[in-house]
Write a protein that holds these residues in place. Structure first.
Motif, PDB file in Angstrom:
ATOM      1  N   TYR A 187      36.928  66.773  28.475  1.00 37.04           N
ATOM      2  CA  TYR A 187      37.756  65.572  28.593  1.00 37.04           C
ATOM      3  C   TYR A 187      37.556  64.866  29.932  1.00 37.04           C
ATOM      4  CZ  TYR A 187      40.106  67.402  24.495  1.00 37.04           C
ATOM      5  OH  TYR A 187      40.379  67.867  23.240  1.00 37.04           O
ATOM      6  N   LYS A 188      36.358  64.893  30.442  1.00 36.23           N
ATOM      7  CA  LYS A 188      36.051  64.295  31.744  1.00 36.23           C
ATOM      8  C   LYS A 188      36.386  62.797  31.767  1.00 36.23           C
ATOM      9  CE  LYS A 188      31.982  63.505  34.619  1.00 36.23           C
ATOM     10  NZ  LYS A 188      30.562  63.828  34.758  1.00 36.23           N
ATOM     11  N   ASN A 189      35.910  62.053  30.784  1.00 32.54           N
ATOM     12  CA  ASN A 189      36.162  60.609  30.749  1.00 32.54           C
ATOM     13  C   ASN A 189      37.644  60.300  30.604  1.00 32.54           C
ATOM     14  OD1 ASN A 189      33.477  59.978  31.081  1.00 32.54           O
ATOM     15  ND2 ASN A 189      33.088  59.708  28.914  1.00 32.54           N
ATOM     16  N   LEU A 190      38.333  61.082  29.804  1.00 30.53           N
ATOM     17  CA  LEU A 190      39.762  60.882  29.612  1.00 30.53           C
ATOM     18  C   LEU A 190      40.520  61.145  30.916  1.00 30.53           C
ATOM     19  CD1 LEU A 190      41.937  60.229  27.514  1.00 30.53           C
ATOM     20  CD2 LEU A 190      42.071  62.682  27.045  1.00 30.53           C
ATOM     21  N   TYR A 191      40.133  62.175  31.628  1.00 32.51           N
ATOM     22  CA  TYR A 191      40.758  62.489  32.911  1.00 32.51           C
ATOM     23  C   TYR A 191      40.582  61.333  33.892  1.00 32.51           C
ATOM     24  CZ  TYR A 191      41.420  64.434  37.546  1.00 32.51           C
ATOM     25  OH  TYR A 191      41.824  64.629  38.838  1.00 32.51           O
ATOM     26  N   TYR A 192      39.338  60.884  34.058  1.00 30.08           N
ATOM     27  CA  TYR A 192      39.080  59.821  35.033  1.00 30.08           C
ATOM     28  C   TYR A 192      39.689  58.488  34.597  1.00 30.08           C
ATOM     29  CZ  TYR A 192      36.256  62.817  37.927  1.00 30.08           C
ATOM     30  OH  TYR A 192      35.844  63.818  38.766  1.00 30.08           O
ATOM     31  N   ALA A 193      39.756  58.229  33.305  1.00 29.35           N
ATOM     32  CA  ALA A 193      40.413  57.001  32.825  1.00 29.35           C
ATOM     33  C   ALA A 193      41.900  57.033  33.177  1.00 29.35           C
ATOM     34  CB  ALA A 193      40.216  56.847  31.324  1.00 29.35           C
ATOM     35  N   GLY A 194      42.521  58.186  33.063  1.00 28.48           N
ATOM     36  CA  GLY A 194      43.939  58.318  33.423  1.00 28.48           C
ATOM     37  C   GLY A 194      44.166  58.087  34.902  1.00 28.48           C
ATOM     38  N   ILE A 195      43.310  58.657  35.731  1.00 29.67           N
ATOM     39  CA  ILE A 195      43.415  58.456  37.175  1.00 29.67           C
ATOM     40  C   ILE A 195      43.216  56.974  37.511  1.00 29.67           C
ATOM     41  CG2 ILE A 195      42.368  58.990  39.416  1.00 29.67           C
ATOM     42  CD1 ILE A 195      43.950  61.316  38.187  1.00 29.67           C
ATOM     43  N   LEU A 196      42.253  56.357  36.827  1.00 28.54           N
ATOM     44  CA  LEU A 196      41.967  54.940  37.055  1.00 28.54           C
ATOM     45  C   LEU A 196      43.161  54.071  36.665  1.00 28.54           C
ATOM     46  CD1 LEU A 196      39.611  53.261  38.070  1.00 28.54           C
ATOM     47  CD2 LEU A 196      38.774  53.132  35.738  1.00 28.54           C
ATOM     48  N   LYS A 197      43.772  54.357  35.529  1.00 28.83           N
ATOM     49  CA  LYS A 197      44.946  53.586  35.088  1.00 28.83           C
ATOM     50  C   LYS A 197      46.085  53.702  36.095  1.00 28.83           C
ATOM     51  CE  LYS A 197      43.905  53.906  30.197  1.00 28.83           C
ATOM     52  NZ  LYS A 197      44.285  54.429  28.885  1.00 28.83           N
ATOM     53  N   LYS A 198      46.290  54.891  36.584  1.00 32.02           N
ATOM     54  CA  LYS A 198      47.380  55.132  37.535  1.00 32.02           C
ATOM     55  C   LYS A 198      47.160  54.393  38.857  1.00 32.02           C
ATOM     56  CE  LYS A 198      49.805  58.802  39.904  1.00 32.02           C
ATOM     57  NZ  LYS A 198      49.871  60.222  40.197  1.00 32.02           N
TER      58      LYS A 198
END
Length: 94
Positions: free
Chosen positions: A17-28
């Motif tokens: 879930y690498k992309n999902l993790y970084y997308a969440g950090i980016l959204k935040k």
């Protein structure tokens, strides 16, 4: 002793879930990365194959954001020390 954030990151990445993790950090952190104006008209949606998909508020801003594409990529890559975005796709959705 490891920080809980580092443990969560490692677990998610190891589970694929690498992309999902970084997308969440980016959204935040979107507003801090791109600034108030761009953040007010856009949101990071998802990451696929080193490409960030950004949803914007209207067609005029979609065109405007393309002018800032390289600058946005640079700011994101400066924010992430261990992850890289190579391209951005911008779309408008009501």
């Amino acid at each position: 002793m490891e920080k809980i954030n580092d443990v969560i990151k490692d677990v998610l990445i190891n589970l694929g879930y690498k992309n999902l993790y970084y997308a969440g950090i980016l959204k935040k952190n979107w507003k801090n990365i791109v600034g108030d104006l761009i953040a007010s008209v856009s949101n990071p949606d998802r990451i696929e194959r080193e490409t960030l998909y950004i949803k914007c508020s209207n067609p005029a801003w979609k065109q405007e954001l393309y002018f800032f594409k390289e600058e946005i990529i640079e700011k994101i890559n400066l924010f992430f020390k261990d992850f890289e975005i190579r391209d951005i796709k911008i779309y408008f959705k009501r």
